[in-house]
Scaffold this motif. Sequence first.
Motif, PDB file in Angstrom:
ATOM      1  N   TYR A 117    -132.494  70.259 -33.887  1.00  0.00           N
ATOM      2  CA  TYR A 117    -131.423  69.301 -34.556  1.00  0.00           C
ATOM      3  C   TYR A 117    -131.399  68.864 -35.527  1.00  0.00           C
ATOM      4  O   TYR A 117    -131.334  67.373 -35.634  1.00  0.00           O
ATOM      5  N   LEU A 118    -132.189  69.405 -36.244  1.00  0.00           N
ATOM      6  CA  LEU A 118    -132.401  68.682 -37.866  1.00  0.00           C
ATOM      7  C   LEU A 118    -131.514  69.007 -38.810  1.00  0.00           C
ATOM      8  O   LEU A 118    -131.553  70.075 -39.056  1.00  0.00           O
ATOM      9  N   THR A 119    -130.508  67.860 -39.643  1.00  0.00           N
ATOM     10  CA  THR A 119    -130.302  68.602 -40.411  1.00  0.00           C
ATOM     11  C   THR A 119    -130.053  67.055 -41.795  1.00  0.00           C
ATOM     12  O   THR A 119    -130.434  65.550 -41.525  1.00  0.00           O
ATOM     13  N   ALA A 120    -129.720  67.981 -42.976  1.00  0.00           N
ATOM     14  CA  ALA A 120    -130.355  67.350 -44.293  1.00  0.00           C
ATOM     15  C   ALA A 120    -129.206  66.944 -44.677  1.00  0.00           C
ATOM     16  O   ALA A 120    -127.626  67.003 -44.477  1.00  0.00           O
ATOM     17  N   PHE A 121    -128.700  65.413 -44.790  1.00  0.00           N
ATOM     18  CA  PHE A 121    -127.660  64.377 -45.976  1.00  0.00           C
ATOM     19  C   PHE A 121    -128.011  64.513 -47.335  1.00  0.00           C
ATOM     20  O   PHE A 121    -129.037  63.759 -47.412  1.00  0.00           O
ATOM     21  N   GLU A 122    -127.095  64.403 -47.928  1.00  0.00           N
ATOM     22  CA  GLU A 122    -127.828  64.265 -49.975  1.00  0.00           C
ATOM     23  C   GLU A 122    -127.299  62.635 -49.951  1.00  0.00           C
ATOM     24  O   GLU A 122    -128.163  62.693 -50.572  1.00  0.00           O
ATOM     25  N   THR A 123    -126.612  62.004 -49.583  1.00  0.00           N
ATOM     26  CA  THR A 123    -126.405  60.787 -49.332  1.00  0.00           C
ATOM     27  C   THR A 123    -126.922  60.311 -48.414  1.00  0.00           C
ATOM     28  O   THR A 123    -126.385  60.803 -47.128  1.00  0.00           O
ATOM     29  N   GLU A 124    -127.171  58.489 -48.130  1.00  0.00           N
ATOM     30  CA  GLU A 124    -127.493  57.651 -47.351  1.00  0.00           C
ATOM     31  C   GLU A 124    -126.172  57.860 -46.624  1.00  0.00           C
ATOM     32  O   GLU A 124    -126.029  57.804 -44.841  1.00  0.00           O
ATOM     33  N   LEU A 125    -125.082  57.954 -47.529  1.00  0.00           N
ATOM     34  CA  LEU A 125    -123.846  57.448 -47.271  1.00  0.00           C
ATOM     35  C   LEU A 125    -122.990  58.632 -45.516  1.00  0.00           C
ATOM     36  O   LEU A 125    -122.559  58.647 -44.568  1.00  0.00           O
ATOM     37  N   GLU A 126    -123.571  59.349 -46.606  1.00  0.00           N
ATOM     38  CA  GLU A 126    -123.125  61.400 -45.762  1.00  0.00           C
ATOM     39  C   GLU A 126    -123.559  60.561 -44.556  1.00  0.00           C
ATOM     40  O   GLU A 126    -123.270  61.021 -43.076  1.00  0.00           O
ATOM     41  N   ALA A 127    -124.948  60.400 -44.202  1.00  0.00           N
ATOM     42  CA  ALA A 127    -126.023  60.682 -42.637  1.00  0.00           C
ATOM     43  C   ALA A 127    -125.575  59.325 -41.827  1.00  0.00           C
ATOM     44  O   ALA A 127    -125.489  59.507 -40.627  1.00  0.00           O
ATOM     45  N   LEU A 128    -125.079  58.644 -42.329  1.00  0.00           N
ATOM     46  CA  LEU A 128    -124.592  57.622 -41.489  1.00  0.00           C
ATOM     47  C   LEU A 128    -122.782  57.731 -41.118  1.00  0.00           C
ATOM     48  O   LEU A 128    -122.871  57.465 -39.491  1.00  0.00           O
ATOM     49  N   GLU A 129    -122.524  58.515 -42.094  1.00  0.00           N
ATOM     50  CA  GLU A 129    -120.799  58.730 -41.619  1.00  0.00           C
ATOM     51  C   GLU A 129    -121.825  60.110 -40.166  1.00  0.00           C
ATOM     52  O   GLU A 129    -120.202  59.736 -39.123  1.00  0.00           O
ATOM     53  N   ALA A 130    -121.853  60.711 -40.158  1.00  0.00           N
ATOM     54  CA  ALA A 130    -122.734  61.782 -39.244  1.00  0.00           C
ATOM     55  C   ALA A 130    -123.526  61.029 -38.006  1.00  0.00           C
ATOM     56  O   ALA A 130    -122.927  61.471 -36.751  1.00  0.00           O
ATOM     57  N   LEU A 131    -124.067  59.940 -38.345  1.00  0.00           N
ATOM     58  CA  LEU A 131    -124.508  59.340 -36.940  1.00  0.00           C
ATOM     59  C   LEU A 131    -123.665  58.885 -36.310  1.00  0.00           C
ATOM     60  O   LEU A 131    -123.397  58.982 -35.002  1.00  0.00           O
ATOM     61  N   GLN A 132    -122.805  58.272 -37.151  1.00  0.00           N
ATOM     62  CA  GLN A 132    -121.690  57.416 -36.571  1.00  0.00           C
ATOM     63  C   GLN A 132    -120.971  58.668 -35.289  1.00  0.00           C
ATOM     64  O   GLN A 132    -120.390  58.349 -33.859  1.00  0.00           O
ATOM     65  N   LYS A 133    -120.717  59.678 -36.039  1.00  0.00           N
ATOM     66  CA  LYS A 133    -120.435  60.490 -35.576  1.00  0.00           C
ATOM     67  C   LYS A 133    -120.190  61.629 -34.463  1.00  0.00           C
ATOM     68  O   LYS A 133    -119.983  61.498 -33.016  1.00  0.00           O
ATOM     69  N   HIS A 134    -122.060  61.946 -34.626  1.00  0.00           N
ATOM     70  CA  HIS A 134    -122.592  62.739 -33.074  1.00  0.00           C
ATOM     71  C   HIS A 134    -123.634  61.576 -32.755  1.00  0.00           C
ATOM     72  O   HIS A 134    -124.727  61.952 -31.955  1.00  0.00           O
ATOM     73  N   GLY A 135    -124.599  60.678 -33.036  1.00  0.00           N
ATOM     74  CA  GLY A 135    -124.786  60.160 -32.849  1.00  0.00           C
ATOM     75  C   GLY A 135    -126.840  60.122 -33.878  1.00  0.00           C
ATOM     76  O   GLY A 135    -126.476  60.847 -34.239  1.00  0.00           O
ATOM     77  N   GLY A 136    -127.857  60.032 -32.610  1.00  0.00           N
ATOM     78  CA  GLY A 136    -128.593  60.582 -33.061  1.00  0.00           C
ATOM     79  C   GLY A 136    -130.075  59.631 -33.740  1.00  0.00           C
ATOM     80  O   GLY A 136    -129.637  58.496 -33.414  1.00  0.00           O
ATOM     81  N   VAL A 137    -131.108  60.091 -34.838  1.00  0.00           N
ATOM     82  CA  VAL A 137    -131.881  59.265 -35.445  1.00  0.00           C
ATOM     83  C   VAL A 137    -132.089  59.230 -36.381  1.00  0.00           C
ATOM     84  O   VAL A 137    -132.272  60.658 -36.918  1.00  0.00           O
ATOM     85  N   LEU A 138    -132.010  58.732 -37.873  1.00  0.00           N
ATOM     86  CA  LEU A 138    -131.577  58.735 -39.007  1.00  0.00           C
ATOM     87  C   LEU A 138    -133.609  58.619 -39.540  1.00  0.00           C
ATOM     88  O   LEU A 138    -133.981  57.874 -38.623  1.00  0.00           O
TER      89      LEU A 138
END
Length: 147
Positions: free
Chosen positions: A114-135
């Motif tokens: 369940y490991l995914t990379a994001f180019e920006t921290e903002l993109e990762a934060l948006e995905a975190l809000q939508k899908h949950g998990g840990v950054l």
Amino acid sequence: MKSRKWLYILMILLLVLQLSCIVEANPIVYGSDTCHFCRMTIVDKQHASEIVTKKGKVYKFDAIECMFNYLKEREDKDIAIFLVNGYTNPGKLIDATAATYLVSEGIPSPMGEYLTAFETELEALEALQKHGGVLFSWQEIRNRFKK
């Protein structure tokens, strides 16, 4: 005349040697290239990854976790470039050391980490809000896989 011929041959050999050691990414051919670690065909444009050694050898992986598992077997000092696919721009290889990583069961990856990379921290934060998990940062995710 003979010395001039040898000079040309030497120049050509030096040029060939220089060109053979170019250190750059090599595009992943989805559906054709295979993972260097698990030997699966690389098809997922959101989770593939690649490393390039200082000598220019390219290793491709079907999942970021395959790259990290492979790196357990070798030292980083031999690696010139670390690349991962960014989740929001499928097929685009980005600098893995600058990416932000999300481990979330809401976004499955090819090898089940369940490991995914994001180019920006903002993109990762948006995905975190939508899908949950840990950054994770690059160093944090590397440390997680070294254990």
